[in-house]
Write an enzyme that holds these catalytic residues in place. Sequence first.
Site, mmCIF file in Angstrom:
data_model
loop_
_atom_site.group_PDB
_atom_site.id
_atom_site.type_symbol
_atom_site.label_atom_id
_atom_site.label_comp_id
_atom_site.label_asym_id
_atom_site.label_seq_id
_atom_site.Cartn_x
_atom_site.Cartn_y
_atom_site.Cartn_z
ATOM 1 N N CYS A 56 19.804 34.560 54.675
ATOM 2 C CA CYS A 56 21.207 34.959 54.825
ATOM 3 C C CYS A 56 21.448 36.262 54.065
ATOM 4 O O CYS A 56 21.001 36.420 52.922
ATOM 5 C CB CYS A 56 22.116 33.862 54.280
ATOM 6 S SG CYS A 56 23.885 34.240 54.451
ATOM 7 N N CYS A 60 25.744 35.087 47.693
ATOM 8 C CA CYS A 60 26.373 33.982 46.965
ATOM 9 C C CYS A 60 25.408 33.473 45.887
ATOM 10 O O CYS A 60 24.306 33.020 46.207
ATOM 11 C CB CYS A 60 26.740 32.851 47.916
ATOM 12 S SG CYS A 60 27.681 33.390 49.374
ATOM 13 N N CYS A 63 23.550 29.998 46.145
ATOM 14 C CA CYS A 63 22.956 29.560 47.411
ATOM 15 C C CYS A 63 21.458 29.845 47.514
ATOM 16 O O CYS A 63 21.028 31.001 47.451
ATOM 17 C CB CYS A 63 23.684 30.225 48.572
ATOM 18 S SG CYS A 63 23.144 29.591 50.181
ATOM 19 N N CYS A 100 28.279 17.780 61.402
ATOM 20 C CA CYS A 100 28.534 19.143 60.946
ATOM 21 C C CYS A 100 27.257 19.963 61.052
ATOM 22 O O CYS A 100 26.185 19.516 60.618
ATOM 23 C CB CYS A 100 29.025 19.135 59.503
ATOM 24 S SG CYS A 100 30.465 18.081 59.240
ATOM 25 N N CYS A 131 31.771 19.711 63.872
ATOM 26 C CA CYS A 131 32.134 20.676 62.840
ATOM 27 C C CYS A 131 31.044 21.736 62.779
ATOM 28 O O CYS A 131 29.861 21.424 62.954
ATOM 29 C CB CYS A 131 32.280 19.981 61.485
ATOM 30 S SG CYS A 131 32.724 21.095 60.129
ATOM 31 N N CYS A 191 38.156 22.812 57.556
ATOM 32 C CA CYS A 191 37.460 22.171 56.448
ATOM 33 C C CYS A 191 37.231 23.267 55.410
ATOM 34 O O CYS A 191 36.466 24.204 55.643
ATOM 35 C CB CYS A 191 36.135 21.576 56.926
ATOM 36 S SG CYS A 191 35.100 20.910 55.606
ATOM 37 N N ARG A 263 36.863 15.477 50.238
ATOM 38 C CA ARG A 263 35.459 15.078 50.401
ATOM 39 C C ARG A 263 34.658 15.257 49.118
ATOM 40 O O ARG A 263 34.614 16.341 48.534
ATOM 41 C CB ARG A 263 34.796 15.882 51.516
ATOM 42 C CG ARG A 263 33.299 15.550 51.673
ATOM 43 C CD ARG A 263 32.677 16.284 52.824
ATOM 44 N NE ARG A 263 33.286 15.864 54.072
ATOM 45 C CZ ARG A 263 33.471 16.665 55.120
ATOM 46 N NH1 ARG A 263 33.116 17.926 55.060
ATOM 47 N NH2 ARG A 263 34.010 16.201 56.222
#
Length: 349
Positions: A56, A60, A63, A100, A131, A191, A263
């Site tokens: 990616c 972040c 991550c 998801c 999702c 979400c 959640r």
Amino acid sequence: MSLGAIRHNWALPEVMELLKLPFNDLIFMAQTVHRQNFPANQIQISTLLSIKTGACPEDCKYCPQSGHYNTGLNKEKLLEVQKVIDKAKAAKDSGSTRFCMGAAWKHPTIKDMHYVLEMVKGVKALGMETCMTLGSLTQEQATALADAGLDYYNHNLDTSPEFYGHIITTRTYSERLQTLAYIRAAGVKICCGGILGMGESIKDRANLLIQLANLSEHPESVPINNLVKVKGTPLENEKDIDPFDFIRVLAVARIMMPKSHVRLSAGREKMNEQTQALAFLAGANSLFYGDRLLTTANPQVEKDQALFQKLGIIPEKHEDHSDEIHLAAIAQAVNEQRQMNSANKTSVS
């Protein structure tokens, strides 16, 4: 403060006051709000699958999928559509009601969108809620996902606007909010939550909740993640958040967003049963099932089922609105109407 009221005008002093309440008082308030809006002992169960892993371009700091860090993660291309549908069917068989799908992208390409839309259609046909989390979207992409039958889109804010720049520099906070606006305009449920334990202050936690609760509509699902520290990421040595502080945020999220599913998300693997039980008592009523959350560990299904049994918790049922069931219901209604008309004619004659 009117307990349980739907509000979009939360201010920092009152949220800080909630976070600093005596623990028992806070939990009592949160459980009261929870019971006003949800069955006391039901939990919504989702399964999360990584449909494209690693490489990616975002930076972040939490991550393992970021291409900026060497975490030893095996990179994988976009999964085949049928493989995703097979995984969804297995998840449904194990008790999940929502599937998801997450891809490690900054945003999906035109070519990628074709396959993603087919995944949504295929999972939806199983009678599950769908999702996706695919990074930033354009309005056209959001509309296409809605037309394919997408129920939810996950796009977390991660932390407060003030702390955000310490965690991510490749995407702005306003870009995240814009994607949420596109999703909402397309008619897809949201979400959206954040991550705790990244070095943020209590004030940052309060400001994250304010950002979520002061959206024009509350997110239907609010995932609260406990940082999973991965070797090779800049946050690998971050200090653990105190479990009671984590529970406090869950409880305040329940109070501020009364009708949202809150959640209990990443980080459950390292939580004992007592901490998870407190989370449910604080108003958490959704979690991810399965032994993986994208690339990190998650409690196994058998362990979750055993904990549910101890606590008297049962999975929330999902009403199946797939096309076949909908058509069958219409056919049944038409048939019943014909029978009534026939009976009326007989009685008249």
